[in-house]
Write an enzyme that holds these catalytic residues in place. Structure first.
Site, mmCIF file in Angstrom:
data_model
loop_
_atom_site.group_PDB
_atom_site.id
_atom_site.type_symbol
_atom_site.label_atom_id
_atom_site.label_comp_id
_atom_site.label_asym_id
_atom_site.label_seq_id
_atom_site.Cartn_x
_atom_site.Cartn_y
_atom_site.Cartn_z
ATOM 1 N N TYR A 1 146.558 32.037 49.224
ATOM 2 C CA TYR A 1 145.396 32.261 48.355
ATOM 3 C C TYR A 1 145.099 30.987 47.559
ATOM 4 O O TYR A 1 143.966 30.501 47.518
ATOM 5 C CB TYR A 1 145.679 33.451 47.432
ATOM 6 C CG TYR A 1 144.569 33.776 46.473
ATOM 7 C CD1 TYR A 1 143.271 33.952 46.925
ATOM 8 C CD2 TYR A 1 144.819 33.911 45.105
ATOM 9 C CE1 TYR A 1 142.247 34.249 46.042
ATOM 10 C CE2 TYR A 1 143.804 34.216 44.219
ATOM 11 C CZ TYR A 1 142.522 34.383 44.694
ATOM 12 O OH TYR A 1 141.516 34.670 43.807
ATOM 13 N N LEU B 1 131.014 34.414 44.197
ATOM 14 C CA LEU B 1 132.195 35.154 43.746
ATOM 15 C C LEU B 1 132.868 35.903 44.893
ATOM 16 O O LEU B 1 133.952 36.470 44.713
ATOM 17 C CB LEU B 1 131.809 36.157 42.643
ATOM 18 C CG LEU B 1 131.784 35.640 41.200
ATOM 19 C CD1 LEU B 1 130.729 34.582 40.998
ATOM 20 C CD2 LEU B 1 131.555 36.768 40.218
ATOM 21 N N ASP C 1 127.068 41.558 49.372
ATOM 22 C CA ASP C 1 128.439 42.053 49.248
ATOM 23 C C ASP C 1 128.732 42.920 50.470
ATOM 24 O O ASP C 1 127.898 43.742 50.855
ATOM 25 C CB ASP C 1 128.577 42.870 47.949
ATOM 26 C CG ASP C 1 130.025 43.014 47.520
ATOM 27 O OD1 ASP C 1 130.841 43.487 48.334
ATOM 28 O OD2 ASP C 1 130.347 42.644 46.379
ATOM 29 N N ASN C 2 129.898 42.732 51.067
ATOM 30 C CA ASN C 2 130.236 43.570 52.225
ATOM 31 C C ASN C 2 131.046 44.802 51.815
ATOM 32 O O ASN C 2 131.528 45.545 52.663
ATOM 33 C CB ASN C 2 130.992 42.761 53.291
ATOM 34 C CG ASN C 2 132.367 42.327 52.824
ATOM 35 O OD1 ASN C 2 132.735 42.540 51.669
ATOM 36 N ND2 ASN C 2 133.135 41.722 53.709
ATOM 37 N N LYS D 1 141.770 28.607 48.129
ATOM 38 C CA LYS D 1 140.828 28.320 47.040
ATOM 39 C C LYS D 1 140.803 26.818 46.718
ATOM 40 O O LYS D 1 139.779 26.285 46.292
ATOM 41 C CB LYS D 1 141.171 29.134 45.788
ATOM 42 C CG LYS D 1 140.972 30.630 45.928
ATOM 43 C CD LYS D 1 139.589 31.063 46.369
ATOM 44 C CE LYS D 1 138.544 30.987 45.288
ATOM 45 N NZ LYS D 1 137.251 31.589 45.716
ATOM 46 N N GLY E 1 131.427 43.388 43.155
ATOM 47 C CA GLY E 1 132.828 43.369 42.727
ATOM 48 C C GLY E 1 132.919 43.551 41.223
ATOM 49 O O GLY E 1 131.903 43.715 40.529
ATOM 50 N N PHE E 2 134.136 43.488 40.738
ATOM 51 C CA PHE E 2 134.382 43.705 39.306
ATOM 52 C C PHE E 2 133.636 42.663 38.446
ATOM 53 O O PHE E 2 132.748 43.014 37.656
ATOM 54 C CB PHE E 2 135.905 43.673 39.086
ATOM 55 C CG PHE E 2 136.352 43.357 37.706
ATOM 56 C CD1 PHE E 2 135.874 44.073 36.621
ATOM 57 C CD2 PHE E 2 137.282 42.339 37.486
ATOM 58 C CE1 PHE E 2 136.311 43.780 35.333
ATOM 59 C CE2 PHE E 2 137.719 42.048 36.210
ATOM 60 C CZ PHE E 2 137.225 42.756 35.124
#
Ligand code: UDP
Length: 319
Positions: free
Chosen positions: A149, A76, A31-32, A153, A10-11
């Site tokens: 969200y 992450l 990572d998927n 979290k 990811g980023f």
């Protein structure tokens, strides 16, 4: 050190890979590629200390294998982006809650250190400024998808703290505030890559609402340096830290700044929230972190200001 990064394509994860490899660590990524991308880590191909496993954190046996070989897990992997969460509510909740539970349970088998990436979204509509880590969480109705969200979290944070208190798992929670920089995509709603792309293409820059909402944007390099500092601090175990930059800007001013820095001819278009997201959408008016806690414990201090962060990101998009 042997690091496992969930969501490492990811980023933010890919920048964390770069930083860990630069200091000599071994890095494995799981990572998927759902919101991450192979291009983010393609420059690491051939590096003997780097390995990419394309799989999901829902795959418990694979997670167990990978955590067994790790000294530290940077977790992450998550469904991110307000737009993504609204478009994929079920998947987002499942990935964030079940996925994190899987990671914590796997890490707990060998008491492997975990750094859990959380979010400023935790504070919801609380407009206290700046937000300290102990601030109240103020959320809207469950019929408004955006708040799932924040809630998911928060469950992750509760789980991590419970693992620390009951099972002595070394975990550190970092609440990230609006990270920006190269490799971030606007596909899932994030404002800076969207504005830059629109400005570079000469399209209207879409400001949602009246643009008076305020955010603090942190360059990804500063976010990563905060994550690394906290990961090396045993005093941080079992605790929560804001990471971000504490300089505020309104979204309208951000649009003007992006247009100026890209020397674009674009105009600003104000888009009602219900067109941009969903009916009844509620935005967060303000999100300014107090970074005093991380500053005090590990000397965290962001170095890159917004203008410089935007210039570097614009450069990336031009390329
Ligand atoms: N936003 C906007 N135009 C866009 C995308 C986002 O005006 O094309 C606004 C969005 O409504 C929010 C702010 O920019 O007020 C930051 O949005 P983002 O999704 O990047 O971060 P978050 O809302 O999670 O802080």
């Amino acid at each position: 050190m042997k690091a496992l990064i969930t969501g490492g394509a990811g980023f933010i994860g890919s920048h964390l890979c770069d930083a860990l490899l630069a200091r000599g660590d071994e890095v494995t990524v799981i990572d998927n590629l759902s919101t991450g991308s192979i291009e983010n880590v393609s420059h690491l191909e051939g590096n003997k200390r780097f390995r990419l496993v394309i799989d999901t954190i829902m795959n418990v046996p694979v997670l167990e294998q990978l955590t067994a070989k790790a000294d530290i897990v940077f977790h992450l992997a998550a469904s991110v982006g307000v737009k993504y969460v609204i478009d994929n509510p079920l998947k987002s909740i499942q990935t964030n809650i079940t996925g994190t539970e899987n990671v914590l349970a796997a890490a707990n088998r060998r008491k492997c250190k975990v750094i859990l990436a959380s979010t400023s979204e935790i504070y919801g509509k609380n407009q206290t400024s700046p937000l300290t880590e102990d601030a109240e969480r103020i959320l809207g109705s469950t019929t408004i998808s955006r708040w799932s969200y924040s809630a998911s979290k928060a469950v992750d944070e509760f789980l991590a703290i419970a693992y620390h208190r009951e099972k002595q798992l070394p975990v550190v929670i970092v609440r990230l505030f609006n990270t920006c920089g190269p490799r971030q995509t606007g596909q899932y709603g994030m404002v800076i890559p969207r504005f830059i792309k629109q400005a570079l293409l000469g399209h209207d820059v879409t400001v949602y609402g009246d643009g008076s909402q305020m955010r603090c944007f942190c360059f990804v390099g500063d976010t990563v340096s905060g994550i690394l500092k906290l990961s090396d601090a045993p005093k941080a175990y079992g605790d929560v830290f804001n990471l971000g930059n504490d300089t505020e800007i309104s979204i309208h001013d951000l649009a003007k700044l992006v247009i100026k820095l890209t020397k674009s001819e674009s105009s600003i278009e104000f888009v009602p929230y219900e067109h941009a997201y969903e009916k009844g959408f509620e935005d967060i008016e303000r999100g300014k972190p107090s970074i005093a806690k991380a500053a005090k414990l590990v000397g965290y201090k962001p170095e890159i200001n917004l203008e410089e962060a935007l210039k570097r990101t614009i450069e990336y998009f031009r390329e």
